[in-house]
Scaffold this motif. Structure first.
Motif, short mmCIF file in Angstrom:
data_model
loop_
_atom_site.label_atom_id
_atom_site.label_comp_id
_atom_site.label_asym_id
_atom_site.label_seq_id
_atom_site.Cartn_x
_atom_site.Cartn_y
_atom_site.Cartn_z
N ASP A 42 13.46 -20.78 10.00
CA ASP A 42 14.13 -19.88 10.94
C ASP A 42 13.66 -18.44 10.79
O ASP A 42 13.77 -17.64 11.71
CB ASP A 42 15.64 -19.93 10.74
CG ASP A 42 16.23 -21.30 11.09
OD1 ASP A 42 15.56 -22.03 11.86
OD2 ASP A 42 17.30 -21.63 10.58
N ALA A 45 7.87 -15.85 11.72
CA ALA A 45 7.41 -15.38 13.03
C ALA A 45 5.89 -15.47 13.04
O ALA A 45 5.24 -15.35 12.00
CB ALA A 45 7.85 -13.94 13.27
N THR A 54 5.63 -14.07 18.23
CA THR A 54 6.22 -15.22 18.91
C THR A 54 6.89 -16.13 17.89
O THR A 54 6.68 -16.00 16.69
CB THR A 54 5.15 -16.03 19.67
OG1 THR A 54 4.22 -16.55 18.73
CG2 THR A 54 4.44 -15.19 20.70
N GLU A 55 7.70 -17.06 18.39
CA GLU A 55 8.36 -18.03 17.51
C GLU A 55 7.57 -19.32 17.41
O GLU A 55 7.84 -20.15 16.54
CB GLU A 55 9.77 -18.31 18.03
CG GLU A 55 10.69 -17.11 17.93
CD GLU A 55 12.08 -17.39 18.46
OE1 GLU A 55 12.36 -18.54 18.88
OE2 GLU A 55 12.89 -16.47 18.45
N THR A 56 6.61 -19.52 18.31
CA THR A 56 5.83 -20.76 18.28
C THR A 56 4.54 -20.54 17.52
O THR A 56 3.90 -19.50 17.63
CB THR A 56 5.49 -21.21 19.72
OG1 THR A 56 4.76 -20.16 20.36
CG2 THR A 56 6.74 -21.52 20.51
#
Length: 148
Positions: A42, A45, A54-56
Motif C-alpha cells: 500500500d 509508489a 503512479t500506483e501501477t
C-alpha cells in the motif's frame, strides 16, 4: 485573606493550552481509528517514464536497456565553433577618466569589457570598431580595438 495569584490572562492561557492538548488527542485517536493497513504494497509508489508518480507498476515490455557509459552527469562539452577571431562592434560606453568601457558585438549582441591598454586607435561612444576577444580575470575582454 490573600487574593488569588491567578489573573484573567493566565486563566485564558491555561484554557487554550488544555484545548490544544484535547484537540491533538482527538486527532490522534481519529488517525488510529481511520488508519489504513500499513502493508508495504500500500505504501509503494512508482514513477513512469515521464516522471509522474503512479500506483501501477511499469510495463516490463517497454523496458529499455541503457549503458552506464551513455549517461552524462555534467554539462555536455561545447564543441569548438569556427568563427572569425576579428569581430565587429559598437562602443556602448567609454569612460576616458577611468580608462575602460564596453563594446556591443554587432552579431551576437553580447557586451565585452575593454581597457585603454587594449586600444590601438582612439575611440569614443557609438564608434564602429573591430576587436578580438581574450579571456580575462572576470570573463571575456575585448582587445586590439581599431576604429573602422
Amino acid at each position: 485573606m490573600a487574593k488569588s495569584q491567578q489573573t484573567f490572562s493566565k486563566k485564558e492561557k491555561e484554557k487554550k493550552r488544555l484545548k490544544k492538548r484535547q484537540d491533538k488527542q482527538k486527532k490522534q485517536e481519529e488517525r488510529k481509528a481511520n488508519s489504513k493497513s500499513s502493508k508495504l504494497d500500500d505504501m509503494i509508489a512508482y514513477v513512469d517514464e515521464y516522471g509522474n508518480i503512479t500506483e501501477t507498476p511499469p510495463d516490463p515490455t517497454k523496458k529499455e536497456k541503457v549503458s552506464a557509459e551513455s549517461i552524462e552527469i555534467s554539462i555536455p562539452k561545447r564543441e569548438e565553433e569556427e568563427f572569425d577571431p576579428i569581430r565587429k562592434g559598437r562602443v556602448d560606453y567609454f569612460d576616458t577618466s577611468k580608462g575602460f568601457g564596453f563594446i556591443i558585438d554587432l552579431e551576437t549582441k553580447e557586451k565585452y569589457f575593454f581597457h585603454v591598454n587594449g586600444l590601438i586607435d582612439e575611440v569614443s561612444e557609438n564608434n564602429q570598431v573591430s576587436f578580438e576577444i581574450e579571456q580575462g580575470l572576470k570573463g571575456l575582454n575585448a582587445v586590439r580595438i581599431k576604429k573602422i
